[in-house]
Design a protein around this motif. Structure first.
Motif, short mmCIF file in Angstrom:
data_model
loop_
_atom_site.label_atom_id
_atom_site.label_comp_id
_atom_site.label_asym_id
_atom_site.label_seq_id
_atom_site.Cartn_x
_atom_site.Cartn_y
_atom_site.Cartn_z
N ASP A 83 0.82 -1.21 0.00
CA ASP A 83 0.00 0.00 0.00
C ASP A 83 0.86 1.26 0.00
OD1 ASP A 83 -2.55 -1.14 -0.08
OD2 ASP A 83 -2.56 -1.50 2.07
N SER A 84 2.11 1.13 0.42
CA SER A 84 3.02 2.28 0.46
C SER A 84 3.83 2.45 -0.81
CB SER A 84 3.99 2.13 1.65
OG SER A 84 3.30 2.02 2.87
N GLN A 94 -0.93 8.86 -7.55
CA GLN A 94 -1.36 9.47 -6.30
C GLN A 94 -2.62 10.31 -6.49
OE1 GLN A 94 2.05 11.50 -4.57
NE2 GLN A 94 3.33 9.68 -4.88
N LEU A 97 -5.44 7.83 -6.38
CA LEU A 97 -5.55 7.26 -5.04
C LEU A 97 -6.18 8.24 -4.06
CD1 LEU A 97 -4.90 5.07 -2.92
CD2 LEU A 97 -2.62 6.07 -2.72
N LEU A 98 -5.69 9.47 -4.03
CA LEU A 98 -6.21 10.46 -3.09
C LEU A 98 -7.66 10.82 -3.40
CD1 LEU A 98 -3.07 12.76 -2.79
CD2 LEU A 98 -3.81 10.98 -1.20
N LYS A 277 -6.32 5.53 6.16
CA LYS A 277 -6.97 5.16 4.90
C LYS A 277 -5.96 4.55 3.93
CE LYS A 277 -10.69 8.64 4.81
NZ LYS A 277 -11.25 9.77 4.02
N LEU A 278 -4.76 5.11 3.91
CA LEU A 278 -3.73 4.66 2.99
C LEU A 278 -3.07 3.37 3.43
CD1 LEU A 278 -2.10 8.18 2.47
CD2 LEU A 278 -3.19 6.85 0.65
#
Length: 345
Positions: A83-84, A94, A97-98, A277-278
């Motif tokens: 996930d990172s 990103q 994703l955001l 969440k991330l």
């Protein structure tokens, strides 16, 4: 428990190894690029594998995600976790994703076809901020002031493309920083980056051209700084980065402040909530503030430059209380990783 570490001097692993030796925790240094790395991991009975892979090394970006994904299939815990790392150094990923997680971000538009990009330009107002997917320190960031300038960028994006690293921009930034902070260290950096800016470092030449997509981000005028917030477990660390002279960019400026002055603490609250969440044990955010002082995320990363943050003066907790203390982020990362702090509870 036995920790496997891919070590590169000057990365997080310097202090990870120091931490493990202090705590008498079994570990083994492995070369992630060895052909038989999977066999070595199994023979050494590794339970956790850590690698601070770097966006400036093509071989890291080519291999790290593949290795992490493979060993996680047999129950080995990795830092960073999937996930990172899947969106690491990819501003386009990103954005999606955001948006998916409803994390407030600076509005960005991405197009994969020339005709769509051209239509966007005709209907958009300028200036906009143009970015490539990757790159740190604002090296692949430009302010696009006019429609004509945007059209030229689109032609290049859907034509010959862009070099993944603009060494000349790095050289120019180093000169500007030296003019502000004269020192032997910066002089030596100018010599180093001078050669890279003129001849282009071979390391960067292997990165493929960036082409067939275009990324524009909304321009927030009159910015004097941004803030870097780093959430590791239940702590949030602060750094303020002032913009360059006559420039909108703060990242890479070298003009840093570590004492948290007055700013909208909702940014800290967002940082903690977003980390859950991330599902990221360690996440560095770049925040700016709009005309209404609302914090907006510019981009995120699991990693950052080591040692810089030793100058941080403390951390915020999840109740937004500040604690002044000595900081060692590499220790915080490995301590949280080995204690397996859950970010989704």
């Amino acid at each position: 428990m036995k920790i496997g570490i891919h070590h590169r001097k000057g990365s997080f692993s310097d202090r990870w190894i120091e931490f493990l030796e202090q705590k008498n925790i079994p570990y083994v240094i492995l070369n992630a690029f060895d052909n038989d790395i999977i066999k070595q991991i199994k023979e050494n009975k590794v339970t956790h594998f850590m690698w601070h892979f770097n966006q400036n090394y093509f071989e890291d970006m080519l291999h790290a995600r593949t290795l992490f994904r493979a060993i996680s299939q047999v129950g080995i815990k990795t830092f960073p976790n999937e996930d990172s790392y899947w969106h690491f150094d990819d501003k386009v990923a990103q954005k999606y994703l955001l948006e998916a997680l409803d994390i407030p971000l600076v509005k960005a538009d991405v197009f994969y076809h020339r005709n769509e990009a051209e239509k966007y330009i005709e209907n958009a107002s300028f200036p906009k901020v143009f970015k490539l997917k990757g790159g740190a320190g604002s090296i692949n960031v430009k302010l696009v002031k006019t429609k004509e300038q945007a059209r030229r960028i689109v032609n290049q994006a859907f034509g010959g493309g862009f070099n993944a690293f603009d060494s000349k921009a790095i050289f120019k930034d180093t000169i500007e920083r030296f003019s502000r902070q004269k020192s032997l260290h910066n002089f030596l950096r100018i010599i180093k980056w001078g050669f890279k800016g003129i001849f282009v470092d071979q390391q960067y030449k292997v990165f493929p051209k960036q082409k067939n997509y275009i990324y524009f981000q909304e321009f927030i005028p009159d910015l004097k700084y941004d803030i870097r917030l780093i959430v590791i477990g239940n702590k949030c660390y602060f750094l303020k980065r002032n913009t360059r002279d006559n420039d909108f960019r703060a990242s890479g400026s070298g003009m840093l402040e570590f004492a948290p002055g007055k700013f909208n603490l909702e940014a800290v609250n967002i940082a903690f909530k977003a980390a859950k969440k991330l599902n990221m044990l360690c996440v560095a955010y770049d925040f700016i503030f709009d005309a209404n002082d609302q914090p907006l995320v510019v981009e995120i990363s699991y990693g950052f430059q080591p040692y810089v943050y030793d100058r941080c003066l403390g951390f915020y907790d999840q109740n937004l209380h500040w604690t002044e203390t000595q900081v060692n982020l590499e220790y915080e990362i490995i301590n949280n990783f080995l204690n397996e702090i859950s970010l989704i509870q």
